[in-house]
Design an enzyme around this catalytic site. Structure first.
Site, PDB file in Angstrom:
ATOM      1  N   VAL A 119       0.838  -1.201   0.000  1.00 57.44           N
ATOM      2  CA  VAL A 119       0.000   0.000   0.000  1.00 57.44           C
ATOM      3  C   VAL A 119       0.870   1.246   0.000  1.00 57.44           C
ATOM      4  O   VAL A 119       0.586   2.222  -0.702  1.00 57.44           O
ATOM      5  CB  VAL A 119      -0.935   0.005   1.229  1.00 57.44           C
ATOM      6  CG1 VAL A 119      -1.793   1.261   1.246  1.00 57.44           C
ATOM      7  CG2 VAL A 119      -1.803  -1.243   1.247  1.00 57.44           C
ATOM      8  N   GLU A 120       1.939   1.221   0.775  1.00 58.46           N
ATOM      9  CA  GLU A 120       2.773   2.405   0.949  1.00 58.46           C
ATOM     10  C   GLU A 120       3.627   2.721  -0.268  1.00 58.46           C
ATOM     11  O   GLU A 120       3.716   3.873  -0.695  1.00 58.46           O
ATOM     12  CB  GLU A 120       3.680   2.234   2.180  1.00 58.46           C
ATOM     13  CG  GLU A 120       2.951   2.347   3.500  1.00 58.46           C
ATOM     14  CD  GLU A 120       2.540   3.781   3.807  1.00 58.46           C
ATOM     15  OE1 GLU A 120       2.947   4.700   3.092  1.00 58.46           O
ATOM     16  OE2 GLU A 120       1.785   3.973   4.776  1.00 58.46           O
TER      17      GLU A 120
END
Length: 544
Positions: free
Chosen positions: A145-146
């Site tokens: 996600v990051e």
């Protein structure tokens, strides 16, 4: 040299090791290292380092969770994805926000393949660290996600690395950041920092992991204010009920969507590239600073492969004050350790003898040789800042041309700045009082794009004399362009001096390294020897 063996049994937090004292770095022996979103990524194209890790260049075959005819225990032992999914604990609600994110991932198999390939060297290490810290295994998917598991990722909000720490939070949780090194990109330091931060957030929000994850994205203060606003209105204060920024509202659903896909990939017609459930990398205590090119040679790796496993180092060498460790593929670790033990301290770095000129300062000399003042002072036992013309200094210099260190901060920036985004490229020198907004207005470009072209965030401070690249589509016709001064080209013979490199010679005569290679039938990967004669075709109107 000390070989650092990594196992869960001796796992401790590394953040305390990120101090400048060598004594504290010895505790690194207790830290296990095991197997490896769009942002403003300051990075070269990701490379395949599988052959450096295992010697096998064949791409792994894709398998789904129900293609294996093995017991659950055997699956867990074989593939890290099975080990991850077997420890999932989060509830996955079937709401609109989560389903939208899950649908996107389910339709982008190639994206998941790229992510798995990037994660391969790091995932086993992350899993073992999460288990040791008793953190939910869903967090192993957070780097997707990051940063899509890109350790060189840099966001518009000044967040850097695989776990995307902004400078202040990085420092707060043990990640050193200086000219030589950025712990936010270091796989070990950033993972340990992320664990510390997430445990702090979980405690801050009384054990609610969804609120902790929301705070990881937008800060605990913002999440707490949203909870208080809801409480005043007598409405629920769980994550799904909070009025949070759009990015944060999508952030937690992204992680839960990924967890659902990893838990039952065949249900979504997704196949996950297998990642072996075993350690593939180790950290070796190197004791002191070393040139990364020399380290790569000792490890029998390409320089790019070594940099890819050690993305925290900004320059051509490890940091003088540490951390003093390098991540090396397991099967190369013993040989590297043995060669390192036989390497003399003087041979860790290349050295050049420099005669101080009138008007020189330690700052100008450090800039000239792409190093720090402190390094020069230490190498020459200088206590103050006074130097005398005519005296000599020993300067540590890169063993290879600077453009050989392709994943260094400077080379990643150069690649980003030179990527064509318009018909006209303008180089702008920052003046006192400049900011991205004013420069963008002057040249009629988007200020966010301007920052991105230069590998920066719009919030990053500009430095006096800094060079910025501006791309735009020129409306100037050939007839309107000013005439270029006619070149005066001369063929010369240049005698290589001690400390010369392809990059320094190219810079001195305003030619390219490729030109020097072509004119002399040389390869930049070979060292130049003092006294060697080079043929150069030089424009004497532009040569320095």
């Amino acid at each position: 040299m000390k070989y650092i063996s990594f196992s869960i049994a001796v796992a401790i937090s590394l953040a305390g090791c990120q101090t400048t004292s060598s004594k504290s770095e010895q505790s690194l022996a207790n830290v296990p290292v095991n197997s490896t979103s769009e942002t403003l990524a300051q990075t070269a194209t990701p490379i395949d380092i599988s052959h450096a890790l295992s010697g096998d260049t064949a791409a792994p075959s894709k398998v789904t969770d129900d293609e294996h005819q093995l017991s659950d225990k055997a699956l867990t032992e074989q593939d890290v994805w099975h080990r991850i999914r077997s420890q999932f604990t989060f509830h996955i609600p079937e709401n609109r926000r989560l389903v939208a994110q899950r649908n996107w991932y389910a339709k982008n198999q190639r994206y998941l393949d790229r992510v798995a390939n990037r994660a391969q060297p790091y995932m086993h290490y992350i899993v073992e660290q999460l288990e040791a810290a008793n953190i939910p295994m869903e967090i192993a998917l957070l780097p997707i996600v990051e940063s899509a598991f890109d350790p060189f990722a840099y966001s518009h909000g000044r967040a850097s690395g695989m776990w995307q720490f902004v400078p202040g939070t990085g420092t707060r949780f043990g990640m050193k950041q200086n000219w030589w090194y950025d712990g936010r990109r270091d796989i070990i330091a950033s993972t340990q920092g992320a664990i510390k931060y997430l445990k702090y957030l979980n405690k801050f929000f009384d054990g609610d992991w969804l609120l902790a994850l929301a705070a990881y994205n937008s800060g605990e203060g913002r999440v707490r204010r949203a909870m208080r606003n809801n409480a005043r209105k007598n409405i629920p204060t769980d994550f799904w009920s909070l009025d949070l920024p759009k990015e944060t509202r999508a952030y937690v659903p992204k992680l839960l969507a990924l967890a659902d896909i990893v838990k039952r990939p065949s249900h979504f017609n997704i196949s996950l590239q297998p990642i072996e459930n075993k350690s593939v990398i180790s950290a070796i205590d190197i004791g002191s600073q070393i040139d990364l090119a020399k380290a790569a040679e000792l490890a029998d790796m390409t320089l790019e492969e070594l940099q890819h496993l050690n993305p925290g180092f900004n320059r051509w060498a490890t940091a003088p004050k540490g951390p003093h460790y390098l991540v090396i593929p397991n099967e190369k670790a013993d040989n590297f350790k043995q060669k390192l033990a036989n390497l003399s301290k003087q041979d860790r770095l290349a050295w050049q003898r420099y005669r101080i000129k009138q008007g020189d300062s330690l700052g100008t000399i450090a800039q000239k040789f792409n190093t720090e003042i402190g390094v020069i002072k230490q190498a020459n036992n200088i206590r103050g800042t006074q130097i005398r013309a005519g005296k000599h200094l020993l300067i540590p210099v890169a063993a290879q041309s600077l453009d050989s260190y392709t994943l260094s901060k400077a080379q990643r920036l150069a690649k980003k700045q030179n990527y064509r985004r318009g018909s006209e490229k303008i180089t702008y020198t920052v003046k006192s009082g400049d900011n991205f907004w004013d420069i963008s207005r002057k040249y009629k470009v988007n200020y966010r794009q301007l920052a991105k072209w230069n590998g920066m965030s719009p919030r990053d401070p500009l430095k006096l004399g800094q060079k910025l690249v501006i791309w735009r589509n020129s409306k100037t016709t050939k007839l309107e362009q000013k005439p270029v001064e006619q070149a005066i080209v001369r063929n010369i013979t240049y005698k290589v001096r001690r400390g010369d490199s392809f990059a320094r010679i190219a810079d001195k005569f305003n030619v390219t390294i490729s030109d020097i290679e072509r004119w002399n039938r040389l390869n930049r990967k070979k060292y130049l020897q003092p006294g060697q004669l080079l043929k150069l075709s030089v424009d004497v109107t532009n040569a320095i």
